[in-house]
Design a protein around this motif. Structure first.
Motif, PDB file in Angstrom:
ATOM      1  N   VAL A  91      15.301   6.595  -7.265  1.00  0.00           N
ATOM      2  CA  VAL A  91      15.647   8.640  -6.084  1.00  0.00           C
ATOM      3  C   VAL A  91      17.695   8.006  -6.446  1.00  0.00           C
ATOM      4  CG1 VAL A  91      14.127   8.775  -4.624  1.00  0.00           C
ATOM      5  CG2 VAL A  91      15.915   6.271  -4.180  1.00  0.00           C
ATOM      6  N   GLY A  92      18.210   6.700  -6.902  1.00  0.00           N
ATOM      7  CA  GLY A  92      19.682   7.127  -7.231  1.00  0.00           C
ATOM      8  C   GLY A  92      19.722   5.635  -6.792  1.00  0.00           C
ATOM      9  N   ASN A  93      21.637   5.399  -6.323  1.00  0.00           N
ATOM     10  CA  ASN A  93      22.225   4.606  -5.688  1.00  0.00           C
ATOM     11  C   ASN A  93      22.054   4.319  -4.745  1.00  0.00           C
ATOM     12  OD1 ASN A  93      23.425   3.559  -8.166  1.00  0.00           O
ATOM     13  ND2 ASN A  93      25.217   5.200  -7.937  1.00  0.00           N
ATOM     14  N   GLY A  99      24.885  -0.364   0.632  1.00  0.00           N
ATOM     15  CA  GLY A  99      24.866  -1.302   1.207  1.00  0.00           C
ATOM     16  C   GLY A  99      23.982  -0.955   2.837  1.00  0.00           C
ATOM     17  N   ARG A 100      25.182  -0.272   3.614  1.00  0.00           N
ATOM     18  CA  ARG A 100      24.481   0.459   4.715  1.00  0.00           C
ATOM     19  C   ARG A 100      23.711   1.185   4.902  1.00  0.00           C
ATOM     20  NH1 ARG A 100      28.956   5.424   5.465  1.00  0.00           N
ATOM     21  NH2 ARG A 100      28.038   6.890   3.415  1.00  0.00           N
ATOM     22  N   ASP A 101      22.717   1.874   3.809  1.00  0.00           N
ATOM     23  CA  ASP A 101      22.035   2.483   3.817  1.00  0.00           C
ATOM     24  C   ASP A 101      20.129   1.370   3.556  1.00  0.00           C
ATOM     25  OD1 ASP A 101      22.643   4.504   4.421  1.00  0.00           O
ATOM     26  OD2 ASP A 101      22.745   5.142   2.643  1.00  0.00           O
ATOM     27  N   VAL A 102      20.715   0.134   3.565  1.00  0.00           N
ATOM     28  CA  VAL A 102      19.938  -0.591   2.427  1.00  0.00           C
ATOM     29  C   VAL A 102      18.440  -0.539   3.887  1.00  0.00           C
ATOM     30  CG1 VAL A 102      18.779  -3.635   2.571  1.00  0.00           C
ATOM     31  CG2 VAL A 102      20.888  -2.454   1.798  1.00  0.00           C
ATOM     32  N   TYR A 103      19.213  -0.550   5.117  1.00  0.00           N
ATOM     33  CA  TYR A 103      17.981  -0.978   6.701  1.00  0.00           C
ATOM     34  C   TYR A 103      17.474   0.191   7.260  1.00  0.00           C
ATOM     35  CZ  TYR A 103      18.660  -5.850   6.265  1.00  0.00           C
ATOM     36  OH  TYR A 103      19.344  -7.216   5.978  1.00  0.00           O
ATOM     37  N   THR A 104      17.576   1.742   6.372  1.00  0.00           N
ATOM     38  CA  THR A 104      17.166   2.611   6.501  1.00  0.00           C
ATOM     39  C   THR A 104      15.392   2.884   6.879  1.00  0.00           C
ATOM     40  OG1 THR A 104      18.036   4.119   4.933  1.00  0.00           O
ATOM     41  CG2 THR A 104      19.141   3.891   6.215  1.00  0.00           C
ATOM     42  N   GLY A 105      15.135   2.111   5.375  1.00  0.00           N
ATOM     43  CA  GLY A 105      14.088   1.899   5.208  1.00  0.00           C
ATOM     44  C   GLY A 105      12.845   3.762   4.520  1.00  0.00           C
ATOM     45  N   ASP A 106      14.986   4.423   3.906  1.00  0.00           N
ATOM     46  CA  ASP A 106      14.382   5.590   3.326  1.00  0.00           C
ATOM     47  C   ASP A 106      13.862   5.151   2.123  1.00  0.00           C
ATOM     48  OD1 ASP A 106      15.063   7.400   5.339  1.00  0.00           O
ATOM     49  OD2 ASP A 106      17.769   7.851   4.030  1.00  0.00           O
ATOM     50  N   THR A 107      14.028   4.227   1.666  1.00  0.00           N
ATOM     51  CA  THR A 107      13.939   3.606   0.100  1.00  0.00           C
ATOM     52  C   THR A 107      13.003   2.301  -0.130  1.00  0.00           C
ATOM     53  OG1 THR A 107      16.459   4.503  -0.732  1.00  0.00           O
ATOM     54  CG2 THR A 107      14.403   3.030  -2.059  1.00  0.00           C
ATOM     55  N   ASP A 108      11.678   2.466  -0.879  1.00  0.00           N
ATOM     56  CA  ASP A 108      10.748   1.425  -0.674  1.00  0.00           C
ATOM     57  C   ASP A 108      11.507  -0.249  -1.463  1.00  0.00           C
ATOM     58  OD1 ASP A 108       9.020   2.308   0.725  1.00  0.00           O
ATOM     59  OD2 ASP A 108       9.205   3.925  -0.876  1.00  0.00           O
ATOM     60  N   ILE A 109      12.369  -0.037  -2.464  1.00  0.00           N
ATOM     61  CA  ILE A 109      12.470  -0.833  -3.617  1.00  0.00           C
ATOM     62  C   ILE A 109      13.375  -0.573  -4.105  1.00  0.00           C
ATOM     63  CG2 ILE A 109      12.425  -1.604  -5.278  1.00  0.00           C
ATOM     64  CD1 ILE A 109       9.408  -0.844  -5.488  1.00  0.00           C
ATOM     65  N   ILE A 110      14.427  -1.962  -3.495  1.00  0.00           N
ATOM     66  CA  ILE A 110      15.643  -1.860  -3.977  1.00  0.00           C
ATOM     67  C   ILE A 110      16.388  -2.980  -5.157  1.00  0.00           C
ATOM     68  CG2 ILE A 110      18.264  -1.909  -3.124  1.00  0.00           C
ATOM     69  CD1 ILE A 110      17.063  -1.003  -0.529  1.00  0.00           C
ATOM     70  N   VAL A 111      16.865  -2.593  -6.024  1.00  0.00           N
ATOM     71  CA  VAL A 111      16.912  -3.490  -6.830  1.00  0.00           C
ATOM     72  C   VAL A 111      18.034  -3.797  -7.526  1.00  0.00           C
ATOM     73  CG1 VAL A 111      14.753  -2.559  -8.605  1.00  0.00           C
ATOM     74  CG2 VAL A 111      17.246  -1.983  -8.887  1.00  0.00           C
ATOM     75  N   CYS A 112      18.757  -5.754  -7.896  1.00  0.00           N
ATOM     76  CA  CYS A 112      20.279  -6.297  -8.157  1.00  0.00           C
ATOM     77  C   CYS A 112      19.677  -6.824  -8.208  1.00  0.00           C
ATOM     78  CB  CYS A 112      20.757  -6.057  -6.228  1.00  0.00           C
ATOM     79  SG  CYS A 112      19.886  -6.808  -4.881  1.00  0.00           S
ATOM     80  N   ASP A 113      20.971  -7.524  -8.788  1.00  0.00           N
ATOM     81  CA  ASP A 113      21.347  -8.655  -9.315  1.00  0.00           C
ATOM     82  C   ASP A 113      21.493 -10.182  -8.743  1.00  0.00           C
ATOM     83  OD1 ASP A 113      24.024 -10.195  -8.624  1.00  0.00           O
ATOM     84  OD2 ASP A 113      24.411  -7.593 -10.310  1.00  0.00           O
ATOM     85  N   GLY A 114      20.520 -10.698  -7.962  1.00  0.00           N
ATOM     86  CA  GLY A 114      20.406 -11.805  -7.743  1.00  0.00           C
ATOM     87  C   GLY A 114      21.714 -12.277  -7.249  1.00  0.00           C
ATOM     88  N   ASP A 151       1.039  -0.957   0.024  1.00  0.00           N
ATOM     89  CA  ASP A 151      -0.261   0.643  -0.116  1.00  0.00           C
ATOM     90  C   ASP A 151       1.002   1.584   0.220  1.00  0.00           C
ATOM     91  OD1 ASP A 151      -2.021  -1.015   0.064  1.00  0.00           O
ATOM     92  OD2 ASP A 151      -2.172  -2.110   1.915  1.00  0.00           O
ATOM     93  N   ILE A 152       1.815   1.113  -1.464  1.00  0.00           N
ATOM     94  CA  ILE A 152       2.537   2.571  -0.859  1.00  0.00           C
ATOM     95  C   ILE A 152       2.148   2.856  -2.187  1.00  0.00           C
ATOM     96  CG2 ILE A 152       5.079   3.488  -1.019  1.00  0.00           C
ATOM     97  CD1 ILE A 152       6.058   0.537   0.624  1.00  0.00           C
ATOM     98  N   SER A 153       1.959   4.585  -1.957  1.00  0.00           N
ATOM     99  CA  SER A 153       0.948   5.039  -2.958  1.00  0.00           C
ATOM    100  C   SER A 153       2.452   5.279  -4.175  1.00  0.00           C
ATOM    101  CB  SER A 153       0.554   6.201  -3.054  1.00  0.00           C
ATOM    102  OG  SER A 153       0.795   7.503  -2.718  1.00  0.00           O
ATOM    103  N   ASN A 154       3.159   6.071  -4.176  1.00  0.00           N
ATOM    104  CA  ASN A 154       4.610   6.079  -5.268  1.00  0.00           C
ATOM    105  C   ASN A 154       5.807   5.997  -4.593  1.00  0.00           C
ATOM    106  OD1 ASN A 154       5.234   7.102  -7.305  1.00  0.00           O
ATOM    107  ND2 ASN A 154       5.453   9.304  -6.718  1.00  0.00           N
ATOM    108  N   PRO A 155       6.061   4.551  -4.574  1.00  0.00           N
ATOM    109  CA  PRO A 155       6.874   4.068  -3.797  1.00  0.00           C
ATOM    110  C   PRO A 155       8.384   4.517  -4.732  1.00  0.00           C
ATOM    111  CG  PRO A 155       6.240   2.170  -5.339  1.00  0.00           C
ATOM    112  CD  PRO A 155       4.520   2.996  -5.488  1.00  0.00           C
ATOM    113  N   LYS A 156       9.764   4.485  -3.747  1.00  0.00           N
ATOM    114  CA  LYS A 156      10.519   5.460  -4.313  1.00  0.00           C
ATOM    115  C   LYS A 156      11.561   3.948  -4.020  1.00  0.00           C
ATOM    116  CE  LYS A 156      11.031   9.060  -1.322  1.00  0.00           C
ATOM    117  NZ  LYS A 156      11.383   9.558   0.279  1.00  0.00           N
TER     118      LYS A 156
END
Length: 355
Positions: free
Chosen positions: A209-211, A214-229, A172-177
């Motif tokens: 929103v850019g790069n 790793g240290r910022d994964v758990y801040t919750g500032d970004t809703d979706i983080i993409v990377c290779d498997g 239920d995130i209207s405009n995910p980052k």
């Protein structure tokens, strides 16, 4: 009246088989009201069912004669084990006898079954494993966490497009980052894959929103983080290992003196809340996005609680019609074909990602 939710469970999957899949399934059935189909060796499943009262839930058993080993090659399982519990469970979804499937079995086999039994959504090059992570602010989506070790830049854009639909309709995130996991915040940091994917994502309709370091994964500032498997799986397993190590170290320190033990008793409710917040079992499994059906893959070492949570997650997907929303959302988004194997030459003009 809507048709009751029915979920298929690979009862032989994972490190513990029916021992955790059966009680986990029964717990989920009570929580959700869903009917459960346990797929696997009927004798072993019935034996486990006898240990748990289940007159209050709807549960059925579909017998199979084969089991997919955790170390077996997915291609061998697909070709030689047609009557394995994982294959039969996926076929139940394909044939409309179940709304979704949950397995803690061979993840490679689960992906193969998803691809060749359920099939891909039109326009999707590679289905991806998405996982929901707890953070300081809110749950976020990390994709891909192991389905595709080697990717092209346009694959990462498709992962973002699929995860955006998941974030909108399930979280239920209207405009995910959307961000991309890299080694620095600045544009231009990263390897060839991440730099080219950055350009494609920047030119897409996603709220990029850019790069993300790793240290910022758990801040919750970004809703979706993409990377290779490959990177995603390392990040996920590192997180799991770090959490377990920290918990063990803390437990050791708290037992070292009488005063620390007394302090532990006083703070016990807080420790329990914290433990629940970081427990992987509380967050279910990883849905395979991009398939014509709902499929969730759990950790091989999942306990009954993790299986139950994954099934509750699958039931929520069904109730919210998440896969239909995903299919419709992707079909409506012309960028899916733009950022694909055939459309990859259509990168934003002047970008370094034009291939």
């Amino acid at each position: 009246m809507p048709k009751p939710i029915c979920l298929a469970v690979d009862a032989m999957g994972g490190d513990f088989g029916p021992e955790v899949n059966v009680p986990g399934s029964l717990a989920a059935a009570r929580e959700t009201g869903a009917a459960i189909v346990l797929v696997g060796d009927e004798a072993a499943i019935r034996q486990e069912l006898e240990r748990h009262p289940h007159a209050d839930v709807t549960v059925d058993v579909v017998h199979t004669t084969q089991v997919a080993g955790m170390a077996e090659k997915p291609s061998d399982i697909l070709r030689r084990k047609k009557d394995s519990s994982i294959q039969v469970a996926f076929r139940l979804v394909r044939d409309g006898q179940a709304h979704g499937v949950v397995t803690a079995g061979n993840s490679g086999a689960a992906l193969a079954c998803g691809m060749f039994i359920l099939g891909r959504i039109a326009g999707v090059d590679r289905p991806a494993l998405a996982t929901i992570l707890p953070t300081l602010k809110k749950p976020i989506v990390l994709i891909d966490v192991g389905a595709n070790a080697d990717c092209k830049p346009y694959n990462l854009v498709q992962f973002g497009l699929m995860a955006e639909v998941l974030a909108r309709y399930v979280l239920d995130i209207s405009n995910p980052k959307v961000g991309i996991l890299s080694i620095g915040e600045e544009e231009g940091k990263g390897n060839a894959l991440t730099k080219e994917a950055y350009s494609l994502l920047k030119g897409s309709s996603l709220n990029f929103v850019g790069n993300v370091e790793g240290r910022d994964v758990y801040t919750g500032d970004t809703d979706i983080i993409v990377c290779d498997g490959f990177v995603g799986n390392v990040a996920l397993k590192l997180s799991e290992g770090l959490g377990a190590a920290l918990a063990s170290m803390l437990k050791t320190e708290l037992k070292k003196s009488l005063w620390s033990r007394l302090g532990t008793l006083i703070a016990l409710p807080a420790f329990k809340r914290f433990g629940k917040k970081i427990d992987y079992a509380e967050y279910g499994g990883a849905p395979i996005l991009g398939l014509n059906g709902i499929a969730i893959v759990c950790h091989g070492a999942s306990n009954a609680r993790a299986i139950s949570t994954a099934l509750q997650q699958a039931a929520a997907f069904v109730r919210k019609d998440a896969n239909t929303q995903l299919v419709q959302g992707l079909r409506a988004n012309t960028e899916l074909s733009l950022f694909s194997r055939t459309g990859r030459t259509l990168a934003p003009a002047g970008s370094d990602a034009a291939l």
